[in-house]
Design an enzyme around this catalytic site. Structure first.
Site, PDB file in Angstrom:
ATOM      1  N   GLU A 274      34.051  -3.141 -32.077  1.00  0.00           N
ATOM      2  CA  GLU A 274      34.814  -1.974 -31.620  1.00  0.00           C
ATOM      3  C   GLU A 274      35.360  -1.157 -32.781  1.00  0.00           C
ATOM      4  OE1 GLU A 274      37.802  -2.875 -28.689  1.00  0.00           O
ATOM      5  OE2 GLU A 274      36.311  -3.283 -27.150  1.00  0.00           O
ATOM      6  N   HIS A 295      19.431 -24.827 -32.922  1.00  0.00           N
ATOM      7  CA  HIS A 295      18.408 -25.357 -32.020  1.00  0.00           C
ATOM      8  C   HIS A 295      17.988 -24.333 -30.979  1.00  0.00           C
ATOM      9  CE1 HIS A 295      18.837 -29.509 -33.574  1.00  0.00           C
ATOM     10  NE2 HIS A 295      20.035 -29.063 -33.877  1.00  0.00           N
ATOM     11  N   LYS A 408      34.848   2.807 -18.966  1.00  0.00           N
ATOM     12  CA  LYS A 408      36.016   2.610 -18.097  1.00  0.00           C
ATOM     13  C   LYS A 408      36.186   3.817 -17.163  1.00  0.00           C
ATOM     14  CE  LYS A 408      38.893  -0.266 -21.148  1.00  0.00           C
ATOM     15  NZ  LYS A 408      40.073  -0.268 -22.009  1.00  0.00           N
TER      16      LYS A 408
HETATM   17  O1  PA5 Z   1      40.929  -3.428 -28.898  1.00  0.00           O
HETATM   18  C1  PA5 Z   1      41.290  -2.867 -27.883  1.00  0.00           C
HETATM   19  O2  PA5 Z   1      42.271  -2.103 -27.880  1.00  0.00           O
HETATM   20  C2  PA5 Z   1      40.632  -3.112 -26.526  1.00  0.00           C
HETATM   21  O3  PA5 Z   1      39.404  -3.688 -26.616  1.00  0.00           O
HETATM   22  C3  PA5 Z   1      41.556  -3.937 -25.647  1.00  0.00           C
HETATM   23  O4  PA5 Z   1      41.818  -5.180 -26.255  1.00  0.00           O
HETATM   24  C4  PA5 Z   1      40.989  -4.197 -24.241  1.00  0.00           C
HETATM   25  O5  PA5 Z   1      40.373  -3.069 -23.704  1.00  0.00           O
HETATM   26  C5  PA5 Z   1      42.124  -4.632 -23.308  1.00  0.00           C
HETATM   27  O6  PA5 Z   1      43.087  -3.625 -23.235  1.00  0.00           O
HETATM   28  P1  PA5 Z   1      44.538  -3.840 -22.694  1.00  0.00           P
HETATM   29  O7  PA5 Z   1      45.249  -4.782 -23.594  1.00  0.00           O
HETATM   30  O8  PA5 Z   1      45.150  -2.483 -22.702  1.00  0.00           O
HETATM   31  O9  PA5 Z   1      44.411  -4.386 -21.306  1.00  0.00           O
END
Ligand code: PA5
Length: 417
Positions: A274, A295, A408
């Site tokens: 990300e 493996h 999303k």
């Molecule tokens: O790194 C990030 O910000 C995202 O990947 C969040 O961890 C993930 O989408 C979950 O979001 P939230 O904590 O708002 O539920």
């Protein structure tokens, strides 16, 4: 102290990692180039004495009142606590008889059977729920929380349910913050300047650790120590990755030589994926557990397309186990009688490295030493700083994730929301 070993690149890269560029990015990061997103660089400041007390009191209450803690969260809000718990207590934590409650995870998928499985494990057992979401509006988390909160109300009534929920979210904004305030729920803060995938060393990951009997201060101390003395090692890792990417290695297979790091491997994939993969560029982060996955993936690594490099992460857990004498020489392994499994594991790291290098795969080594809360805190901080530096070297914003937002939006649209 985390050590980065670049000996596994010898003969396999054309140029040298640009350490000066990495150092420039590292120093800019530390100087506040991403102020507003870099609260994770000050783990000790956010986790002060008052928060430590609150978190430990909450953990003690959960241990007192509950046979089970259900942690509800996804992305960094689910992977962070799971990575910390599994690394310190082993993935078999819930199978072992311990004084502390069992800890189950939920809210990281839209799977009815998975959720139903956790619900069925709560029959006849007292439970609490820790819902973790920075934004407070993530679909998977919100859906699962509805299920568990309803169950709590059915079983304990309104007041009882309220006493058994801990909300970990932004201290000021978001739907979950508002819900917690309106319903008088206990809450723990995720600092506003810490994003999901960088939040493992906040109450996101630390409450679960405390419930399992670990002292969060030890993780924080390890992270602080890494920040104080780990600059060179982190930027060597970042620079090596970017050099390899420039030479056409577009996949990084991060192999942990310890199964209890499986969840940390998942966390690592999110962190780098990300943070770095943007604008049509970025190293694809893949993960493996060695020797298990040798493996299954070993053939592909040894002789498949030469577009990958590996990062071997070593930790040394404290448990000792020696092989018993056997006396049936058919499999040729009798000379191993009395030898410790950890020594066999150490030999495997070297053997695999030599084989894969001979097959044309560059190998970066990351050695965290003995697995303790301190070294785990250091390893988390090592990867977080190296990741931010690597993304900066690549010229992308390390702390946003516009690609995740797109799906999303579509999903909410498809559901008519
Ligand atoms: O790194 C990030 O910000 C995202 O990947 C969040 O961890 C993930 O989408 C979950 O979001 P939230 O904590 O708002 O539920």
């Amino acid at each position: 102290m985390i050590i980065t070993d670049l000996s596994g690149l010898e003969g396999l890269i054309g140029g040298q990692p640009d350490l000066a560029q990495a150092a420039g990015a590292y120093d800019k990061l530390m100087a506040g180039a991403y102020a507003g997103y870099d609260g994770w660089l000050r783990p000790g400041r956010a986790y002060d004495g008052a928060l430590d007390r609150r978190l430990k009191d909450t953990a003690a209450e959960i241990r007192e009142s509950s046979d089970v803690l259900v942690v509800v969260g996804v992305g960094g809000s689910g992977l962070g606590p799971r990575a910390v718990l599994d690394a310190l207590c082993s993935p078999d934590y819930n199978l072992k008889k311990k004084a502390s409650p069992n800890i189950y995870f939920a809210g990281d998928s839209l799977s009815a059977p998975e959720l139903a499985d956790v619900v069925s494990l709560l029959e006849d057992r007292d439970f609490s729920v820790n819902v973790v979401s920075k934004s407070g509006s993530t679909l998977e988390t919100a859906a699962a929380f509805r299920v568990f909160y309803s169950l709590l109300r059915e079983r304990y009534g309104d007041g009882g349910a309220r006493a058994r929920v801990i909300v970990t979210t932004d201290p000021e904004k978001g739907a979950l913050r508002a819900f917690a305030e309106e319903n008088g729920l206990r809450s723990l803060p995720i600092p506003p300047d810490v994003g999901g995938r960088f939040s493992a060393l906040t109450p996101v990951g630390l409450l679960t650790a405390a419930v399992a009997g670990e002292d969060p201060c030890r993780l924080i101390a390890g992270a602080e120590e890494q920040l104080a003395s780990g600059r060179e090692e982190a930027l060597r890792y970042a620079a090596a990755r970017q050099r390899l990417y420039a030479e056409g290695k577009s996949i990084e297979l991060c192999a942990f030589f310890e199964p209890r790091m499986r969840s940390l491997c998942e966390w690592w994939k999110q962190l780098f994926g990300e943070s770095e993969c943007k604008n049509g560029r970025g190293i694809f982060p893949a993960g493996a557990i060695y020797t298990t996955d040798l493996h299954s993936l070993g053939q592909c690594v040894q002789e498949g397309e030469r577009n990958l490099f590996e990062t071997f992460v070593r930790v040394t857990p404290g448990e000792r186990l020696a092989l018993p004498a056997w006396g049936y020489p058919g499999d040729g392994l009798d000379p191993l009688a009395g030898r410790e499994l950890s020594l066999l594991g150490g030999a495997a790291v070297e053997a695999v490295k030599r084989a894969h290098m001979a097959g044309g795969v560059p190998v970066i080594g990351v050695d965290a030493g003995a697995l303790t809360p301190e070294s785990l805190g250091a390893l988390l901080m090592f990867f977080e700083t190296a990741c931010a530096v690597s993304a900066m070297m690549q010229g992308v914003h390390p702390f946003d994730q516009p690609g995740v937002e797109a799906y999303k939006r579509n999903l909410r649209g498809a559901l008519g929301l």
